[in-house]
Design an enzyme around this catalytic site. Structure first.
Site, PDB file in Angstrom:
ATOM      1  N   HIS A 276     -10.654 -26.254  -1.696  1.00 36.01           N
ATOM      2  CA  HIS A 276     -11.008 -25.209  -2.670  1.00 36.01           C
ATOM      3  C   HIS A 276     -11.769 -24.069  -2.005  1.00 36.01           C
ATOM      4  O   HIS A 276     -12.606 -24.276  -1.135  1.00 36.01           O
ATOM      5  CB  HIS A 276     -11.743 -25.777  -3.875  1.00 36.01           C
ATOM      6  CG  HIS A 276     -13.101 -26.367  -3.629  1.00 36.01           C
ATOM      7  ND1 HIS A 276     -14.261 -25.626  -3.659  1.00 36.01           N
ATOM      8  CD2 HIS A 276     -13.482 -27.645  -3.385  1.00 36.01           C
ATOM      9  CE1 HIS A 276     -15.304 -26.421  -3.456  1.00 36.01           C
ATOM     10  NE2 HIS A 276     -14.855 -27.645  -3.274  1.00 36.01           N
ATOM     11  N   ASP A 288     -19.326 -27.244   1.399  1.00 34.31           N
ATOM     12  CA  ASP A 288     -18.591 -27.526   0.155  1.00 34.31           C
ATOM     13  C   ASP A 288     -18.045 -26.243  -0.445  1.00 34.31           C
ATOM     14  O   ASP A 288     -18.738 -25.570  -1.188  1.00 34.31           O
ATOM     15  CB  ASP A 288     -19.535 -28.204  -0.828  1.00 34.31           C
ATOM     16  CG  ASP A 288     -18.843 -28.606  -2.112  1.00 34.31           C
ATOM     17  OD1 ASP A 288     -17.599 -28.660  -2.131  1.00 34.31           O
ATOM     18  OD2 ASP A 288     -19.552 -28.861  -3.100  1.00 34.31           O
ATOM     19  N   GLU A 320     -12.526 -24.920  -8.445  1.00 35.17           N
ATOM     20  CA  GLU A 320     -12.744 -26.368  -8.348  1.00 35.17           C
ATOM     21  C   GLU A 320     -14.112 -26.729  -8.903  1.00 35.17           C
ATOM     22  O   GLU A 320     -14.268 -27.723  -9.624  1.00 35.17           O
ATOM     23  CB  GLU A 320     -12.611 -26.827  -6.895  1.00 35.17           C
ATOM     24  CG  GLU A 320     -12.623 -28.340  -6.702  1.00 35.17           C
ATOM     25  CD  GLU A 320     -14.002 -28.954  -6.496  1.00 35.17           C
ATOM     26  OE1 GLU A 320     -14.094 -30.186  -6.420  1.00 35.17           O
ATOM     27  OE2 GLU A 320     -15.007 -28.198  -6.426  1.00 35.17           O
ATOM     28  N   GLU A 321     -15.114 -25.929  -8.548  1.00 40.24           N
ATOM     29  CA  GLU A 321     -16.483 -26.241  -8.953  1.00 40.24           C
ATOM     30  C   GLU A 321     -16.679 -26.124 -10.466  1.00 40.24           C
ATOM     31  O   GLU A 321     -17.636 -26.662 -11.012  1.00 40.24           O
ATOM     32  CB  GLU A 321     -17.474 -25.323  -8.230  1.00 40.24           C
ATOM     33  CG  GLU A 321     -17.478 -25.458  -6.708  1.00 40.24           C
ATOM     34  CD  GLU A 321     -18.048 -26.767  -6.208  1.00 40.24           C
ATOM     35  OE1 GLU A 321     -18.371 -27.639  -7.045  1.00 40.24           O
ATOM     36  OE2 GLU A 321     -18.172 -26.935  -4.985  1.00 40.24           O
ATOM     37  N   ASP A 349     -11.987 -31.971   1.063  1.00 38.21           N
ATOM     38  CA  ASP A 349     -13.159 -31.380   0.431  1.00 38.21           C
ATOM     39  C   ASP A 349     -14.416 -31.959   1.080  1.00 38.21           C
ATOM     40  O   ASP A 349     -14.658 -33.160   0.993  1.00 38.21           O
ATOM     41  CB  ASP A 349     -13.125 -31.713  -1.066  1.00 38.21           C
ATOM     42  CG  ASP A 349     -14.136 -30.931  -1.882  1.00 38.21           C
ATOM     43  OD1 ASP A 349     -14.969 -30.231  -1.289  1.00 38.21           O
ATOM     44  OD2 ASP A 349     -14.084 -31.020  -3.111  1.00 38.21           O
ATOM     45  N   HIS A 443     -24.612 -28.369  -3.107  1.00 33.91           N
ATOM     46  CA  HIS A 443     -24.756 -27.460  -4.251  1.00 33.91           C
ATOM     47  C   HIS A 443     -26.101 -26.727  -4.247  1.00 33.91           C
ATOM     48  O   HIS A 443     -26.665 -26.452  -5.313  1.00 33.91           O
ATOM     49  CB  HIS A 443     -24.555 -28.217  -5.561  1.00 33.91           C
ATOM     50  CG  HIS A 443     -23.120 -28.532  -5.835  1.00 33.91           C
ATOM     51  ND1 HIS A 443     -22.695 -29.104  -7.018  1.00 33.91           N
ATOM     52  CD2 HIS A 443     -21.991 -28.348  -5.094  1.00 33.91           C
ATOM     53  CE1 HIS A 443     -21.372 -29.258  -6.984  1.00 33.91           C
ATOM     54  NE2 HIS A 443     -20.929 -28.803  -5.821  1.00 33.91           N
TER      55      HIS A 443
END
Length: 502
Positions: A276, A288, A320-321, A349, A443
């Protein structure tokens, strides 16, 4: 040089002055395809170096800086200048490779949300540690709302669970049985001014409401430990005056998947792989999933030196997130004929978590489309042949393979870990620090270039190259596709993407 170009013009990006020179040292696609040697795993792996991956990571972080003006920090979240710059970089790099690939862009409307402020006060106490759910609407007029806390029966999935005094109240709902979005909508239909979903397990609770509904109300997640004192008071018949406040936005915005398919090879038998292109709003997302998307770009840049027997299709998913939006949309648009051309899908990923473990999705044929287990075994055999340990992780809907396996396409993938805790046994297998997350910057703002373990990234990118080369040459021994039906997802998944949905 800025990468920012309008998504409307992505299809003409090859002619744009904003095109970036790829990191490869020489043009590759000028040699006629018929004269190129057939790709092999060893040859393709030999092109992969951590130095080139690091160069790409630094480039991507520069692009993430385009998000600073709007978000006050680097980010590549969908809808941001950082994400548009990421798309420009991927597309322009591919377009510089000549005519080896057929490039296409698939634009769709994605749900985007942002939470600016939130506060939940139960009773006369201090604000709780409650977490607003992703894609929650704001409280009325983006202001504080006040009402009594009301305990909902069962798990709040049915209208009958809501007492008559729910109207004008803040509904307290137990997690379980149905999705958070369903609970929020049910609370809204019952007249609640806000909802609080408390965990049925230990620990805090955060998740997403998913696709917006006109019935959703401002919704928080709360730990079981924090909820229990209030639950006991409500059972005893006590009144708990409360207040809730969320300032948020939820809207739809266009974003784009990028697809690159080899013009050579059997076009009816394709090996497909994806990562992604977006990050979360909270940070630049270099691990990520900058690492996965850049690994794909690096492998794609070197594959052009070779011919293939089966077509290879690379995909860079958007959204994606926000809940696997890009991959879900892509698969939903496939006809049965086009679906059956995809022999397998491989998901990449988070390839370089600093406190990594070599993780392989435990995709079995018993629970997934036939062929998933054969792909799983290809990964484990690679690690074993290179003297590396590995561990299995659940195949539970947390990444972009989800839509593929639910539509009959064999799938699998590898990862290096996110917010999970590394065990002492895993330290013996992979090194690192026990008791810490595999990626302590998962994140977060610190997911920068310095957050990537280059050794793990190189090993995994070589494995990606191996998977591409293996199936680009032959599907011998790999199960043939027979239909688009699947047993995958018979059991409800707690995840649809990186966030809990129920």
């Amino acid at each position: 040089m800025k990468y920012l170009l309008s998504l409307i013009h992505l299809t003409t990006l090859a002619a744009s002055s904003a095109i970036q020179q790829p990191l490869n040292e020489v043009p590759h696609a000028q040699v006629p395809l018929s004269k190129k040697p057939l790709v092999s795993s060893t040859a393709l792996q030999d092109h992969i170096t951590s130095d080139n991956l690091l160069k790409r990571a630094k480039k991507l972080f520069d692009i993430a800086q385009l998000g600073v003006e709007e978000y006050n920090h680097p980010t590549r979240v969908i809808g941001s200048d950082g994400h548009r710059g990421t798309l420009d970089y991927i597309y322009s790099t591919l377009s510089e490779l000549g005519d080896y690939y057929e490039l296409s862009n698939q634009t769709f409307d994605a749900v985007v949300g942002n939470i600016f402020e939130s506060r939940l006060v139960l009773g006369d106490g201090e604000p709780t540690s409650a977490t607003p759910m992703s894609l929650t609407p704001p409280t009325k007029n983006k202001d504080a709302v006040f009402g009594p806390l009301v305990l909902v029966a069962n798990e709040g999935c049915d209208a009958s669970d809501y007492p008559s005094n729910t109207t004008g109240s803040i509904a307290l709902i137990k997690r379980g049985v149905c999705a958070f979005g369903d609970k929020s909508a049910a609370a809204g239909k019952a007249g609640a001014i806000a909802a609080v979903v408390f965990n049925s397990e230990k620990g805090s609770l955060s998740g997403t409401l998913g696709e917006p509904s006109q019935y959703h109300v401002a919704t928080f997640g709360l730990s079981n430990e924090d909820a229990q004192p209030f639950i006991r008071k409500l059972i005893d018949g006590k009144l708990i005056p409360s207040s809730a406040y969320i300032d948020s936005i939820v809207h739809k915005a266009p974003t784009t998947n990028i697809i690159a398919q080899t013009k050579g090879g059997d076009q009816d038998n394709c090996v497909m792989l994806g990562g992604h292109s977006d990050s979360v709003a909270e940070g630049p997302g270099i691990n990520d999933d900058g690492t996965g998307s850049l690994s794909l770009l690096e492998v794609a840049s070197h594959l052009v030196k070779y011919s293939v027997e089966n077509c290879v299709r690379f995909a860079w998913w958007a959204g994606e997130e926000e809940g696997l939006l890009g991959s879900d949309y892509y698969v939903s648009q496939l006809s049965e004929k086009e679906n059956l051309k995809i022999r397998l899908f491989m998901d990449y990923d988070m390839m370089a978590s600093p406190n990594y473990a070599y993780q392989v999705y435990n995709a079995t044929n018993a629970l997934n489309p036939t062929g998933s287990e054969e792909l799983r075994d290809l990964y484990t055999e690679f690690y074993k042949s290179h003297g590396q340990n590995y561990t299995f992780i659940p195949f539970d809907g947390r990444s972009d393979y989800d839509a593929f396996i639910k539509h009959g396409i064999p799938g699998g993938g590898i990862a290096t870990g996110a917010e999970g805790i590394k065990t002492k046994q895993e330290v013996e297998l992979f090194g690192g620090v026990a008791g810490q997350w595999y990626d302590p910057c998962y994140h977060q703002l610190c997911d920068t270039v310095d957050n990537c373990n280059l050794d793990a990234w190189e090993v995994n990118t070589k494995l990606i190259a191996h998977s591409v080369a293996t199936y680009a040459v032959s599907f011998k021994g790999f199960p043939k596709r027979t239909g688009v039906s699947s047993t995958a997802g018979v059991e409800k998944s707690l995840y649809h993407g990186p966030k809990l949905v129920m």
